[in-house]
Design a protein around this motif. Structure first.
Motif, PDB file in Angstrom:
ATOM      1  N   MET B   1       3.308  -3.423   2.530  1.00 23.43           N
ATOM      2  CA  MET B   1       4.642  -3.464   1.902  1.00 23.43           C
ATOM      3  C   MET B   1       4.961  -4.899   1.471  1.00 23.43           C
ATOM      4  O   MET B   1       4.652  -5.839   2.189  1.00 23.43           O
ATOM      5  CB  MET B   1       5.656  -2.980   2.950  1.00 23.43           C
ATOM      6  N   GLN B   2       5.538  -5.009   0.313  1.00 26.10           N
ATOM      7  CA  GLN B   2       5.884  -6.345  -0.166  1.00 26.10           C
ATOM      8  C   GLN B   2       7.324  -6.711   0.173  1.00 26.10           C
ATOM      9  O   GLN B   2       8.215  -5.860   0.145  1.00 26.10           O
ATOM     10  CB  GLN B   2       5.694  -6.425  -1.680  1.00 26.10           C
ATOM     11  N   LYS B  39      -4.636 -15.596   4.507  1.00 23.57           N
ATOM     12  CA  LYS B  39      -4.603 -14.200   4.942  1.00 23.57           C
ATOM     13  C   LYS B  39      -4.681 -13.238   3.758  1.00 23.57           C
ATOM     14  O   LYS B  39      -4.818 -12.037   3.942  1.00 23.57           O
ATOM     15  CB  LYS B  39      -3.297 -13.929   5.705  1.00 23.57           C
ATOM     16  N   GLY B  40      -4.488 -13.783   2.560  1.00 23.25           N
ATOM     17  CA  GLY B  40      -4.498 -12.929   1.372  1.00 23.25           C
ATOM     18  C   GLY B  40      -3.215 -12.139   1.197  1.00 23.25           C
ATOM     19  O   GLY B  40      -3.197 -11.084   0.567  1.00 23.25           O
ATOM     20  N   THR B  41      -2.115 -12.628   1.774  1.00 17.71           N
ATOM     21  CA  THR B  41      -0.849 -11.892   1.660  1.00 17.71           C
ATOM     22  C   THR B  41       0.183 -12.633   0.827  1.00 17.71           C
ATOM     23  O   THR B  41       1.361 -12.303   0.863  1.00 17.71           O
ATOM     24  CB  THR B  41      -0.252 -11.618   3.062  1.00 17.71           C
ATOM     25  N   ILE B  84       5.690 -11.767  -0.700  1.00 26.01           N
ATOM     26  CA  ILE B  84       4.607 -11.783   0.300  1.00 26.01           C
ATOM     27  C   ILE B  84       4.348 -10.374   0.804  1.00 26.01           C
ATOM     28  O   ILE B  84       5.205  -9.495   0.703  1.00 26.01           O
ATOM     29  CB  ILE B  84       4.953 -12.715   1.493  1.00 26.01           C
ATOM     30  N   GLU B  85       3.173 -10.186   1.332  1.00 25.43           N
ATOM     31  CA  GLU B  85       2.780  -8.882   1.878  1.00 25.43           C
ATOM     32  C   GLU B  85       2.956  -8.930   3.394  1.00 25.43           C
ATOM     33  O   GLU B  85       2.403  -9.824   4.041  1.00 25.43           O
ATOM     34  CB  GLU B  85       1.317  -8.639   1.501  1.00 25.43           C
ATOM     35  N   CYS B  86       3.760  -8.021   3.939  1.00 25.91           N
ATOM     36  CA  CYS B  86       3.985  -8.005   5.386  1.00 25.91           C
ATOM     37  C   CYS B  86       3.994  -6.571   5.886  1.00 25.91           C
ATOM     38  O   CYS B  86       4.307  -5.641   5.148  1.00 25.91           O
ATOM     39  CB  CYS B  86       5.337  -8.622   5.744  1.00 25.91           C
ATOM     40  N   ALA B  87       3.702  -6.423   7.180  1.00 28.21           N
ATOM     41  CA  ALA B  87       3.695  -5.086   7.774  1.00 28.21           C
ATOM     42  C   ALA B  87       5.113  -4.590   8.038  1.00 28.21           C
ATOM     43  O   ALA B  87       5.381  -3.392   8.006  1.00 28.21           O
ATOM     44  CB  ALA B  87       2.895  -5.098   9.070  1.00 28.21           C
ATOM     45  N   ALA B  92       8.276 -10.414   7.965  1.00 26.76           N
ATOM     46  CA  ALA B  92       8.752 -11.184   6.806  1.00 26.76           C
ATOM     47  C   ALA B  92       9.773 -12.220   7.255  1.00 26.76           C
ATOM     48  O   ALA B  92       9.773 -13.359   6.789  1.00 26.76           O
ATOM     49  CB  ALA B  92       9.349 -10.248   5.767  1.00 26.76           C
ATOM     50  N   ILE B  93      10.630 -11.824   8.181  1.00 20.76           N
ATOM     51  CA  ILE B  93      11.632 -12.763   8.705  1.00 20.76           C
ATOM     52  C   ILE B  93      10.945 -13.921   9.419  1.00 20.76           C
ATOM     53  O   ILE B  93      11.318 -15.082   9.259  1.00 20.76           O
ATOM     54  CB  ILE B  93      12.612 -12.031   9.662  1.00 20.76           C
TER      55      ILE B  93
END
Lengths: 421, 123
Positions: B1-2, B39-41, B84-87, B92-93
């Motif tokens: 998820m972005q 990390k490629g995110t 950014i790409e985060c789970a 993200a925070i």
């Protein structure tokens, strides 16, 4: 991030607006400055303890106003023209309403009024700039004195006198009509432009301070755009300043000497400022009302667009100077057009354009060096030497003097070679 | 998820800070970019120009209004952004927390849709 420097940055940013509003309120620059200082003192104490307020500008304005009103109530010698409303509340408690307290349209005319007061026509140009730096920019007297190479004591006296004169205007300046606003914007734009030039053209001395003058001029231009967003000439002014400023690192060599445009290392030009200057210019031109600043910015932009000096689009520059001659006909503009003409159509065309300027610019150093260079290019070496010698009489700086001597020597060499043939 | 990290602050404030502190703040950005890049995110990163260079386009029926600005005066402006790409939003925070304090506020917003071309199934 230490809170101290954050607070200092907020003070610096708020200063022009707060001071402008306080000056209108009290019709006196000195009183406004005192009020602002008092507000900053209280802010330091309060913000350190409670953190930054949501609207630092509003906080400082209200606090400065209230503190001065309190003081004035105790000191009845100062009488205001308007009736002061009761303003007792602590700004720390009414933050939510602050935004409403500060009327944007009122504030923008306040800032314009304060800037306009600084360009009082009775003040010498240098006094106008000194006053603007002191009052709006918050520069210290010592710093201004160093920038203008004057003793601090003398500068202090001059600023005091200038302030008095400017304050005498304060009571006369109402909310401007549309026409008055345009006239004030013009005067203020000129002041900012001259301030920039003061920083840009001053050679030698303390380079650091001169850069600061350019940066202050850019800040003032930004402030003006924020308040009057649809004025193409103000955009042009900021664009021009940014484009010129972008070259600052390439303009000075290791020994502090000026490097001419065509010899500058273009990789040292700041791309960030060039792109912002370009965007602002494009935006200004969309309005279809080109003026002197926009055209000058366009000329600077053509130079900035060239990868090397040889890639310069002189045809475009010549066209732009022709346009500038129309809207802003001065001999110096014509001189620059002559240079561009020479690049496009050869030295003879340049010299022809110069011929009409010899009276107006007979005491202008660069007229003679330009003419000499074109004469030399056209093979009239003897005449070129005469022009260079005339330039030497017009007080060139040490570096320019050396440069001209070198040219004369080169011309002399050429002359000898031709005579020998 | 972005996720988008939107950077809000007062224009000109950063430039008013002492140079050393500007450098420290920029280093926070560089560090985060390097970390996410590894990390490629890391998606697009942008620092926006001053609003004095902005235009607003508004359509009203058939007519199009092009205005200077936005100008909100002393208010905070959008200064830049990260994608950014985060789970999760928590993650993200956590990333946004690595950005420099004091100079700006960071708004973390999930990206509803992102990409270069608009696909059919969005409408």
């Amino acid at each position: 991030m230490p809170l101290e420097s954050e607070i200092a940055a907020h003070f610096a940013m708020a200063r022009p607006r707060v001071l402008a509003a306080l000056t209108r309120r009290f019709s006196d620059i000195d009183l406004a400055e005192e009020a602002y200082q008092e507000a900053c003192l209280r802010a330091l104490e309060r913000w350190r303890r409670d953190g930054l307020p949501r609207d630092p500008t509003g906080w400082l304005l209200l606090t400065g106003r209230n503190a001065t009103i309190d003081r004035v109530r105790r000191d009845k010698r100062i009488v205001f023209q308007d009736v002061m409303p009761e303003q007792e509340e602590d700004p720390g408690d009414v933050e939510a309403d602050l935004a409403d307290e500060i009327d944007l349209s009122e504030l923008r005319d306040d800032v314009l009024r304060l800037m306009f007061m600084c360009c009082h026509p009775d003040l010498s140009l240098q006094d106008q700039l000194a006053l603007a730096l002191k009052v709006i920019g918050g520069f210290s007297v010592e710093k201004i004195a160093r920038a203008f190479v004057v003793r601090p004591k003398a500068m202090e006296q001059r600023i005091t006198r200038a302030k008095k004169k400017a304050s005498s205007l304060a009571t006369q300046l109402d909310t401007p009509s549309l026409q008055e606003r345009a006239a004030r914007l013009d005067a203020v734009s000129t002041m900012i432009y001259l301030l920039f030039n003061e920083g840009y053209s001053a050679s030698g001395g303390d380079i650091h301070i001169h850069t600061e003058l350019c940066e202050e001029a850019i800040r003032l231009a930004r402030l003006l755009i924020a308040l009057f967003p649809s004025q193409p000439e103000v955009m042009g002014l900021l664009s021009l300043c940014l484009l010129q400023h972008s070259r600052r690192r390439a303009r000075i060599d290791g020994k502090g000497g000026l490097v001419p445009l065509e010899q500058q290392d273009r990789s040292l030009w700041s791309r960030v400022e060039i792109s912002e200057g370009k965007v602002l210019l494009e935006k200004a031109l969309l309005r279809g009302r080109p003026g002197s600043y926009q055209i000058q910015a366009a000329i600077a932009a053509v130079h900035c667009a060239a990868a090397g000096a040889d890639d310069t689009d002189w045809q475009e520059i010549e066209r732009l100077y022709a346009a500038l001659e129309q809207v802003h006909p001065t001999p110096v503009v014509s001189l620059n057009r002559a240079v561009a003409l020479a690049k496009v159509r050869g030295a003879a065309a340049g010299l022809e354009h110069l011929s009409s300027l010899s009276d107006a610019l007979s005491n202008y150093l660069y007229f003679h060096t330009t003419r000499a260079a074109l004469l030399d290019e056209g093979g009239e070496t003897r005449e070129a030497i005469r022009s260079y010698k005339r330039a030497l009489e017009l007080g060139p700086t040490g570096q320019e003097y050396e440069h001209i001597r070198e040219k004369i020597a080169l011309c002399g060499q050429k002359q000898k070679n031709t005579d020998a043939m | 998820m972005q996720y988008a990290i939107l950077i809000y602050g007062t224009e000109g404030f950063f430039e008013r800070l002492p140079e050393e502190e500007q450098e420290i703040a920029l280093q926070h950005h560089r560090d985060l970019q390097a970390e996410l890049d590894e990390k490629g995110t890391l998606g697009p990163v942008a620092r926006l120009m001053d609003t004095s260079s902005a235009m607003t386009v508004r359509k009203r029926g058939e007519s199009v209004l092009v205005l200077d600005g936005p100008f909100a005066e002393t208010k905070e402006q959008l200064l830049g952004l990260y994608i950014i790409e985060c789970a999760s939003i928590d993650e993200a925070i956590e990333q946004a927390k690595k950005l420099p304090a004091g100079v700006a506020a960071y708004e973390v917003r999930p990206v509803g849709w992102g990409g270069g071309t608009i696909s059919d199934d969005t409408d």
